[in-house]
Design an enzyme around this catalytic site. Structure first.
Site, PDB file in Angstrom:
ATOM      1  N   LYS A   1       0.820  -1.206   0.000  1.00 52.21           N
ATOM      2  CA  LYS A   1       0.000   0.000   0.000  1.00 52.21           C
ATOM      3  C   LYS A   1       0.860   1.265   0.000  1.00 52.21           C
ATOM      4  O   LYS A   1       0.464   2.275  -0.568  1.00 52.21           O
ATOM      5  CB  LYS A   1      -0.949   0.003   1.199  1.00 52.21           C
ATOM      6  CG  LYS A   1      -2.095  -0.976   1.063  1.00 52.21           C
ATOM      7  CD  LYS A   1      -3.386  -0.313   1.434  1.00 52.21           C
ATOM      8  CE  LYS A   1      -4.608  -1.183   1.391  1.00 52.21           C
ATOM      9  NZ  LYS A   1      -4.810  -2.128   0.377  1.00 52.21           N
TER      10      LYS A   1
ATOM     11  N   LYS B   1      -4.366  -9.199  -6.831  1.00 51.28           N
ATOM     12  CA  LYS B   1      -5.726  -9.446  -6.361  1.00 51.28           C
ATOM     13  C   LYS B   1      -6.638  -8.282  -6.736  1.00 51.28           C
ATOM     14  O   LYS B   1      -6.177  -7.164  -6.929  1.00 51.28           O
ATOM     15  CB  LYS B   1      -5.736  -9.693  -4.852  1.00 51.28           C
ATOM     16  CG  LYS B   1      -5.663  -8.453  -3.996  1.00 51.28           C
ATOM     17  CD  LYS B   1      -5.917  -8.818  -2.536  1.00 51.28           C
ATOM     18  CE  LYS B   1      -6.206  -7.596  -1.703  1.00 51.28           C
ATOM     19  NZ  LYS B   1      -7.535  -7.020  -1.913  1.00 51.28           N
TER      20      LYS B   1
ATOM     21  N   LYS C   1     -10.644  -3.101  -3.804  1.00 50.69           N
ATOM     22  CA  LYS C   1     -11.645  -2.044  -3.946  1.00 50.69           C
ATOM     23  C   LYS C   1     -11.010  -0.671  -4.062  1.00 50.69           C
ATOM     24  O   LYS C   1     -11.577   0.229  -4.648  1.00 50.69           O
ATOM     25  CB  LYS C   1     -12.675  -2.104  -2.822  1.00 50.69           C
ATOM     26  CG  LYS C   1     -12.155  -1.893  -1.415  1.00 50.69           C
ATOM     27  CD  LYS C   1     -13.348  -1.777  -0.471  1.00 50.69           C
ATOM     28  CE  LYS C   1     -13.187  -2.589   0.794  1.00 50.69           C
ATOM     29  NZ  LYS C   1     -12.012  -2.259   1.614  1.00 50.69           N
TER      30      LYS C   1
END
Ligand code: ATP
Ligand code: MG
Length: 341
Positions: free
Chosen positions: A117, A207, A210
């Site tokens: 992230k 993956k 969202k």
């Protein structure tokens, strides 16, 4: 009584990846075990802005998140089912501050999600993002939860939670926390062979997420069904020319077979048998596109039928329960560390 617990962050619209990996697994477990286990399905709203969000939308998103739990099939009339907001149970934050001091910097730094992230968003690496697995540990340990249905990407955080629990139990020479089941036990409890990981439609090596900025990579639960079908039709596959279920060499097409099985309720082996060896990827894509759009239509209809008053009633009950359990556990910890007698 066992506690089965999970939470889904509402920073962005959840995707079918979240639905398959988290909502559906949790709700299957809830329906199977609600007679003899507590089912805690909470909204981790304090986790919502570990990465930047539009704060003017957060409150409404939290309410919608509760509607999604109900629309996904959680039986809110069962007294063992508890839905609550993390921010409305202050013990989560308080325990997290305590757990921080029993978590080593080095072990927190090893969390691969933090690394991923931070790379995605190098200008917005906050301490909140770094610390979120420890808040997550508090979310779990406050309720002595044993079973935590999670997608595969979260197992490293679960392992950290176990390490913190074991460390504190040893240090204070008592069973302060129930140690959550290991990854292997969790997966077995969910009747799965391994954790679920739905892939990005544009880059199946990653993956589906969202928070991804690439709209085509994901299908959100609020997507227009026809637009979602188009995303499936244009999903990246491979040029091998033969359908095979092979997550390593043909992850794109294998991902589509997984989505088909999970959203239609068919056995994955059935889907594989139907398509393995065939050359026309388009036929499979069309079937998946139909399944996805039907799923979205039905799901969105169910969401529309749930009122804000229904949500308020559910939260009021859930938060009363959660505060009671969480405060009792927090007091035990405060006693152990010497904050109260
Ligand atoms: P974000 O990009 O904001 O991290 P996310 O899609 O990864 O979003 P989370 O809120 O981090 O979603 O995770 C919610 C739950 O959904 C977790 O249990 C997680 O393991 C599961 N999950 C997330 N992505 C997938 C996926 N692609 N396949 C299966 N499960 C998933
Ligand atoms: Mg995530």
């Amino acid at each position: 009584m066992k506690t089965i617990l999970t939470g889904i962050r509402v920073n962005e619209e959840p995707t079918i990846g979240n639905f398959i990996g988290a909502y559906k697994t949790m709700i299957n477990l809830a329906n199977e075990h609600a007679a003899d286990a507590h089912i805690n399905m909470f909204i981790p709203d304090l986790h919502s802005f570990t990465t930047p969000i539009d704060h003017s939308k957060l409150y409404a998103q939290v309410i919608k998140g509760v509607k999604y739990y109900i629309a996904a099939g959680l039986d809110v009339n069962n007294p063992n089912v508890h839905i609550y907001r993390q921010s409305h149970v202050p013990a989560h934050s308080e325990l997290a501050i305590i757990l921080n001091c029993f978590t080593y910097y080095g072990e927190a730094k090893r969390m691969t999600q933090f690394k991923d992230k931070s790379e995605e968003n190098p200008e917005a690496i906050t301490v909140g993002l770094f610390d979120y697995p420890i808040l997550m540990a508090a979310d779990i340990l406050l309720y002595d939860a044993e079973i935590i249905p999670l997608g595969e990407d979260q197992f490293q955080h679960l392992e950290l939670t176990r390490d913190i629990a074991i460390r504190m139990n040893n240090k204070f020479e008592r069973e302060l926390f129930t140690v959550p089941a290991s990854e292997k036990e969790q997966v077995a409890f969910m009747n799965l062979e391994k954790g679920l990981r739905i892939r990005s439609l544009t880059d199946p090596s990653k993956k589906m997420s969202k928070s991804s900025k690439d709209e085509k990579s994901k299908i959100s639960l609020s997507d227009d069904p026809a637009a979602a079908a188009k995303k499936i039709m244009s999903a990246t596959t491979d040029s091998l020319g033969k359908i095979n279920f092979d997550m390593i060499n043909q992850p794109g097409i294998s991902n589509l077979m997984t989505i088909e099985a999970m959203l239609s309720g068919r056995d994955i082996h059935d889907v594989i048998q139907q398509y393995a060896g065939l050359e026309r990827y388009g036929d499979l894509k069309q079937e998946v596109a139909r399944t996805v759009s039907t799923f979205l239509e039905e799901f969105q209809q169910r969401v529309a039928q749930i009122s804000d008053e229904d949500v308020e009633r559910v939260l009021e009950q859930g938060e009363a329960y959660a505060n009671k359990v969480a405060n009792a556990k927090l007091a035990e910890v405060q006693r152990a560390v010497g904050l109260i007698r």
